[in-house]
Scaffold this motif. Structure first.
Motif, short mmCIF file in Angstrom:
data_model
loop_
_atom_site.label_atom_id
_atom_site.label_comp_id
_atom_site.label_asym_id
_atom_site.label_seq_id
_atom_site.Cartn_x
_atom_site.Cartn_y
_atom_site.Cartn_z
N VAL A 88 2.06 1.78 -3.47
CA VAL A 88 1.01 2.23 -4.38
C VAL A 88 0.67 3.70 -4.12
CG1 VAL A 88 -1.41 1.95 -5.03
CG2 VAL A 88 0.01 -0.06 -4.72
N LEU A 89 0.57 4.10 -2.87
CA LEU A 89 0.27 5.50 -2.56
C LEU A 89 1.33 6.43 -3.14
CD1 LEU A 89 -1.03 5.49 1.13
CD2 LEU A 89 -2.33 5.61 -0.99
N SER A 90 2.58 6.01 -3.04
CA SER A 90 3.64 6.85 -3.60
C SER A 90 3.57 6.88 -5.12
CB SER A 90 5.00 6.34 -3.13
OG SER A 90 5.10 6.50 -1.74
N HIS B 149 0.66 9.95 4.71
CA HIS B 149 1.38 9.80 3.45
C HIS B 149 1.58 11.14 2.76
CE1 HIS B 149 2.48 8.72 -0.62
NE2 HIS B 149 1.48 9.47 -1.03
N ARG C 57 -4.14 7.33 7.37
CA ARG C 57 -2.95 6.89 6.64
C ARG C 57 -2.63 7.83 5.47
NH1 ARG C 57 -0.89 1.02 4.98
NH2 ARG C 57 1.03 1.84 4.11
N THR D 276 0.83 -1.22 0.00
CA THR D 276 0.00 0.00 0.00
C THR D 276 0.85 1.26 0.00
OG1 THR D 276 -1.78 -1.15 1.15
CG2 THR D 276 -1.84 1.24 1.21
N SER D 277 1.90 1.29 0.80
CA SER D 277 2.78 2.46 0.82
C SER D 277 3.34 2.74 -0.56
CB SER D 277 3.94 2.23 1.78
OG SER D 277 3.46 2.06 3.09
#
Lengths: 216, 216
Positions: free
Chosen positions: A159-161, B198, B194, A156-157
């Motif tokens: 993908v968010l980036s 982010h 979250r 997830t991290s």
DNA sequence: GTCTATAGCAGGATAGAC
DNA sequence: GTCTATCCTGCTATAGAC
């Protein structure tokens, strides 16, 4: 000198439909406008594409998707020359592919505007874009970035980036009204080079936040 | 229990017009749809607002701009509590104001969608948004960030970074189709927290690129 | 494959009764 | 201020001549 008769009617329709849909959106553009711009008959859209809606979809199928492939290839070619590319190289190549890349300025603008419209108001074309282009692109990007990141970085991290990076890249293409308004700069080649540098640096450093434990 | 008669017709029209315009855009929404949703008569739009176009503009004047002020105030209030806020605090407050902030989820979604539509297809409302909201906001942000950056940071670099940060913030609001599609997460309160983390981390570290000479 | 003509409908706007 | 009825424009789509 090429005149419009050298290109088949069907192609001309796709060409002009794309430009008009990109500039003003599906509902704001009429079939009459498209056929006038393409110097074809009013009935041609229904003859070749059955309906206005389907013409819109074919614009994505026949023109948008192939162009997205071109951008991806440009990105891959730049990276193929380097061995063991790091975050720096990856985002440099990405910013370059999207801001300078294989397309001329007008084409890229159209390309990104169409995509942007699908993101804001998804239609049937959204699935096409997501499945055939965005998903493979994100996967490829994740695969390349993984070796540069801590082993325990969760998906997830990452993908968010990826999304954040894409947001910045797209924004500088489709929101020229904002960029020009607040920087006072036109999109000439000097400013585009500067944008590439900025996007590469901003995304790369944004990604670096993944390297720090306290943000995960 | 409040029923629709407790709110004046004019207000109901603005309320429902805003929702529909945000969801599907000016051209895709008809006056008939708006008046049906507002449980008013078909002629009411022209009676109160002269035209559909002007109703759209009034949505921005009477509903969008005041809400933008609310977001700005929330941002300022969070920062007012800290003394000498640094880049960290500024972006924390910003991400918070835009993702959690004073508006409920539905309102914020509408707010950002309307803004996004103006960025992709600017109309008369764009000037309103740019002059009354975006410009003062960027100025305020620059003023706050300047003390955290090297003295010789030029204005364009700062503006580019402001735009990039805004791009990320907006993107996570209006492009939920993409975010949900690729993260598999819904916008519940856990995921929103979250996202705030982010966005704050990504923007802050992106800004840090301004601290490095080689990118200027 | 291209064209004209038109069907058929939905849209924004307005006049005028209440 | 609200409502009905209606005008008129502009749209997509199609039928049928060439």
């Amino acid at each position: 000198m090429q005149n419009h008769k050298d290109i088949k009617t069907k192609e001309r329709l796709l060409l002009h439909a794309e430009i008009l849909f990109a500039q003003r959106g599906f509902h704001a553009v009429s079939v009459r406008e498209i056929t006038t711009a393409a110097k074809s008959n009013l009935a041609a859209v229904n003859y070749y594409f059955d309906s206005k809606k389907n013409l819109y979809l074919e614009v994505f199928r026949q023109r948008w998707v192939p162009r997205a492939r071109q951008i991806k290839e440009s990105f891959e070619n730049v990276l193929a020359e380097k061995e063991n590319p790091g975050i720096n190289e990856i985002f440099g190549a990405l910013a370059h592919a999207f801001i300078e890349g294989p397309l001329d300025d007008e084409e890229r603008k159209i390309h990104v505007q169409l995509m942007q419209r699908e993101i804001v108001s998804p239609t049937a074309a959204f699935e096409l874009v997501a499945n055939e282009v965005t998903a493979p692109f994100f996967e490829d990007l994740s695969r390349r970035l993984r070796p540069c990141l801590p082993k325990d970085t969760d998906e997830t991290s990452l993908v968010l980036s990826n999304i954040s990076m894409l947001a910045v890249v797209l924004y500088f293409n489709f929101s020229r009204a904002v960029v020009t308004r607040f920087t006072g700069k036109e999109y000439d080649s000097g400013f585009k080079m500067r944008l590439i540098q900025h996007i590469a640096a901003f995304s790369r450093d944004g990604f670096n936040s993944l390297l720090r434990k306290e943000n995960l």
